[in-house]
Design a protein around this motif. Structure first.
Motif, PDB file in Angstrom:
ATOM      1  N   TYR A  24      85.343  -3.720  16.422  1.00 56.46           N
ATOM      2  CA  TYR A  24      85.824  -2.750  15.441  1.00 56.46           C
ATOM      3  C   TYR A  24      87.175  -2.188  15.878  1.00 56.46           C
ATOM      4  O   TYR A  24      87.462  -2.075  17.071  1.00 56.46           O
ATOM      5  CB  TYR A  24      84.827  -1.594  15.293  1.00 56.46           C
ATOM      6  CG  TYR A  24      83.425  -2.050  14.953  1.00 56.46           C
ATOM      7  CD1 TYR A  24      83.054  -2.304  13.635  1.00 56.46           C
ATOM      8  CD2 TYR A  24      82.473  -2.240  15.953  1.00 56.46           C
ATOM      9  CE1 TYR A  24      81.771  -2.732  13.320  1.00 56.46           C
ATOM     10  CE2 TYR A  24      81.183  -2.664  15.648  1.00 56.46           C
ATOM     11  CZ  TYR A  24      80.846  -2.913  14.332  1.00 56.46           C
ATOM     12  OH  TYR A  24      79.582  -3.345  14.029  1.00 56.46           O
ATOM     13  N   GLU A  25      87.999  -1.822  14.906  1.00 52.55           N
ATOM     14  CA  GLU A  25      89.267  -1.155  15.195  1.00 52.55           C
ATOM     15  C   GLU A  25      89.035   0.347  15.274  1.00 52.55           C
ATOM     16  O   GLU A  25      88.487   0.953  14.354  1.00 52.55           O
ATOM     17  CB  GLU A  25      90.299  -1.468  14.111  1.00 52.55           C
ATOM     18  CG  GLU A  25      90.800  -2.904  14.115  1.00 52.55           C
ATOM     19  CD  GLU A  25      91.950  -3.129  13.152  1.00 52.55           C
ATOM     20  OE1 GLU A  25      92.464  -2.128  12.600  1.00 52.55           O
ATOM     21  OE2 GLU A  25      92.331  -4.295  12.953  1.00 52.55           O
ATOM     22  N   VAL A  26      89.451   0.926  16.372  1.00 54.54           N
ATOM     23  CA  VAL A  26      89.360   2.376  16.557  1.00 54.54           C
ATOM     24  C   VAL A  26      90.737   2.865  16.981  1.00 54.54           C
ATOM     25  O   VAL A  26      91.146   2.699  18.131  1.00 54.54           O
ATOM     26  CB  VAL A  26      88.304   2.747  17.623  1.00 54.54           C
ATOM     27  CG1 VAL A  26      88.283   4.267  17.831  1.00 54.54           C
ATOM     28  CG2 VAL A  26      86.930   2.246  17.215  1.00 54.54           C
ATOM     29  N   GLY A  27      91.472   3.436  16.039  1.00 55.99           N
ATOM     30  CA  GLY A  27      92.854   3.819  16.312  1.00 55.99           C
ATOM     31  C   GLY A  27      93.673   2.585  16.631  1.00 55.99           C
ATOM     32  O   GLY A  27      93.671   1.606  15.892  1.00 55.99           O
ATOM     33  N   LYS A  28      94.335   2.597  17.798  1.00 57.59           N
ATOM     34  CA  LYS A  28      95.131   1.448  18.227  1.00 57.59           C
ATOM     35  C   LYS A  28      94.329   0.508  19.118  1.00 57.59           C
ATOM     36  O   LYS A  28      94.863  -0.480  19.632  1.00 57.59           O
ATOM     37  CB  LYS A  28      96.377   1.935  18.976  1.00 57.59           C
ATOM     38  CG  LYS A  28      97.336   2.753  18.120  1.00 57.59           C
ATOM     39  CD  LYS A  28      98.551   3.181  18.930  1.00 57.59           C
ATOM     40  CE  LYS A  28      99.514   3.986  18.072  1.00 57.59           C
ATOM     41  NZ  LYS A  28     100.712   4.418  18.850  1.00 57.59           N
ATOM     42  N   ASN A  29      93.062   0.805  19.309  1.00 57.51           N
ATOM     43  CA  ASN A  29      92.212   0.021  20.203  1.00 57.51           C
ATOM     44  C   ASN A  29      91.206  -0.823  19.442  1.00 57.51           C
ATOM     45  O   ASN A  29      90.960  -0.613  18.253  1.00 57.51           O
ATOM     46  CB  ASN A  29      91.455   0.954  21.161  1.00 57.51           C
ATOM     47  CG  ASN A  29      92.377   1.781  22.017  1.00 57.51           C
ATOM     48  OD1 ASN A  29      93.341   1.257  22.572  1.00 57.51           O
ATOM     49  ND2 ASN A  29      92.107   3.064  22.119  1.00 57.51           N
ATOM     50  N   GLU A  30      90.623  -1.786  20.149  1.00 57.22           N
ATOM     51  CA  GLU A  30      89.467  -2.512  19.654  1.00 57.22           C
ATOM     52  C   GLU A  30      88.246  -2.015  20.408  1.00 57.22           C
ATOM     53  O   GLU A  30      88.337  -1.634  21.576  1.00 57.22           O
ATOM     54  CB  GLU A  30      89.640  -4.019  19.863  1.00 57.22           C
ATOM     55  CG  GLU A  30      90.746  -4.613  19.016  1.00 57.22           C
ATOM     56  CD  GLU A  30      90.869  -6.115  19.206  1.00 57.22           C
ATOM     57  OE1 GLU A  30      90.223  -6.660  20.122  1.00 57.22           O
ATOM     58  OE2 GLU A  30      91.619  -6.751  18.443  1.00 57.22           O
TER      59      GLU A  30
ATOM     60  N   SER B   4      86.834   4.104  24.458  1.00 52.87           N
ATOM     61  CA  SER B   4      87.459   2.910  23.901  1.00 52.87           C
ATOM     62  C   SER B   4      88.911   2.871  24.337  1.00 52.87           C
ATOM     63  O   SER B   4      89.673   3.793  24.084  1.00 52.87           O
ATOM     64  CB  SER B   4      87.364   2.928  22.364  1.00 52.87           C
ATOM     65  OG  SER B   4      87.976   1.799  21.808  1.00 52.87           O
ATOM     66  N   SER B   5      89.292   1.774  25.046  1.00 50.93           N
ATOM     67  CA  SER B   5      90.654   1.668  25.549  1.00 50.93           C
ATOM     68  C   SER B   5      91.096   0.209  25.516  1.00 50.93           C
ATOM     69  O   SER B   5      90.487  -0.637  26.165  1.00 50.93           O
ATOM     70  CB  SER B   5      90.742   2.217  26.978  1.00 50.93           C
ATOM     71  OG  SER B   5      92.030   2.044  27.503  1.00 50.93           O
TER      72      SER B   5
END
Length: 253
Positions: free
Chosen positions: A89-95, A112-113
């Motif tokens: 999943y995409e969370v902000g600029k992270n996966e 998430s990083s």
């Protein structure tokens, strides 16, 4: 390194049964895996209890050390699944392996990083194997970054050709709304006190598309009875999966 088309996981038949029945893969805390250096940092010691990994080989070729280490007497199985195995999943600029709404619960926070998967880098550099994980951003702010753990392993492990999925989990600080205020001091106290999570593994669902494309290689020394068990499990839980013989069958005494 490039992203592999398929990933391979050597395991025993009991684990295969649970994977099939639950459609999940178990992530283990770094302080529970077989390499005792995993989870060590030079500045905070062992924080492996907060970092969870699922470990896979990237090579299609079968390796005797992996059969020996991870299946009892080479009578287990090797599970093959297409990358990325799990939903991403995409969370902000992270996966992330988790949806954004699932990152924070009443008891803990999943961090998430960057990307939740990576190839292991093999080195004998002690500074990388046990890295410094505290960072100072400026005169006022700093923190502890768990993403530096579980990245490097000694070269004696190179035979594993490992790629892993990884995420960190920490106990939730007492701050009422963590999204409005990032309580750095509380986080550091959690690490220093080794505040327990209450669990040392985490089961994550395999994506439906990956599950249907599963292949199971029988161990080179599997018994006829165990082979029947594997075939029965596949027929019951994942009839679209393929069961194949090891290329090492009848080549090892």
């Amino acid at each position: 390194m490039s992203i592999p088309r398929n990933l391979y996981h050597y395991t025993e038949i009991n684990s295969l049964a649970l994977i099939l029945a639950n459609k999940t893969i178990r992530f283990s805390a770094l302080n529970k895996v077989n390499d005792t250096n995993e989870g060590l940092s030079v500045d905070y010691g062992d924080l492996g209890m907060y970092v969870f990994v699922s470990c896979w080989a990237v090579t299609k070729k079968e390796y005797l050390p992996l059969w020996n280490m991870y299946t009892p007497k080479m009578r287990g199985v090797r599970i093959e699944l297409p990358f990325p195995v799990f939903n991403i999943y995409e969370v902000g600029k992270n996966e992330s392996l988790f949806k954004e709404e699932d990152l924070i619960t009443e008891d803990h926070i999943k961090l998430s990083s960057g990307k939740p998967y990576r190839h292991i880098i093999y080195t004998n550099d002690e500074k990388k194997i046990s890295p410094k994980i505290s960072r100072k951003l400026n005169d006022k702010y700093g923190g502890v970054y768990l993403d530096g753990l579980g990245v490097y392993k000694e070269k004696i492990w190179m035979f594993e050709y490992e790629m892993r999925f990884k995420f960190a989990v920490i106990p939730k600080p007492k701050t009422e709304n963590i999204q409005d205020s990032f309580p750095v001091k509380e986080f550091i106290e959690l690490y220093e006190n080794r505040t327990p999570l209450g669990f040392s593994h985490y089961d994550l669902k395999i994506s439906d598309s990956a599950f249907e494309k599963m292949k199971v290689t029988l161990g080179p020394k599997i018994s006829p009875g165990d082979e029947e068990i594997v075939r029965s499990l596949i027929a019951n839980y994942n009839p679209k999966a393929k069961v194949i013989k090891s290329e090492l069958t009848n080549k090892i005494r």
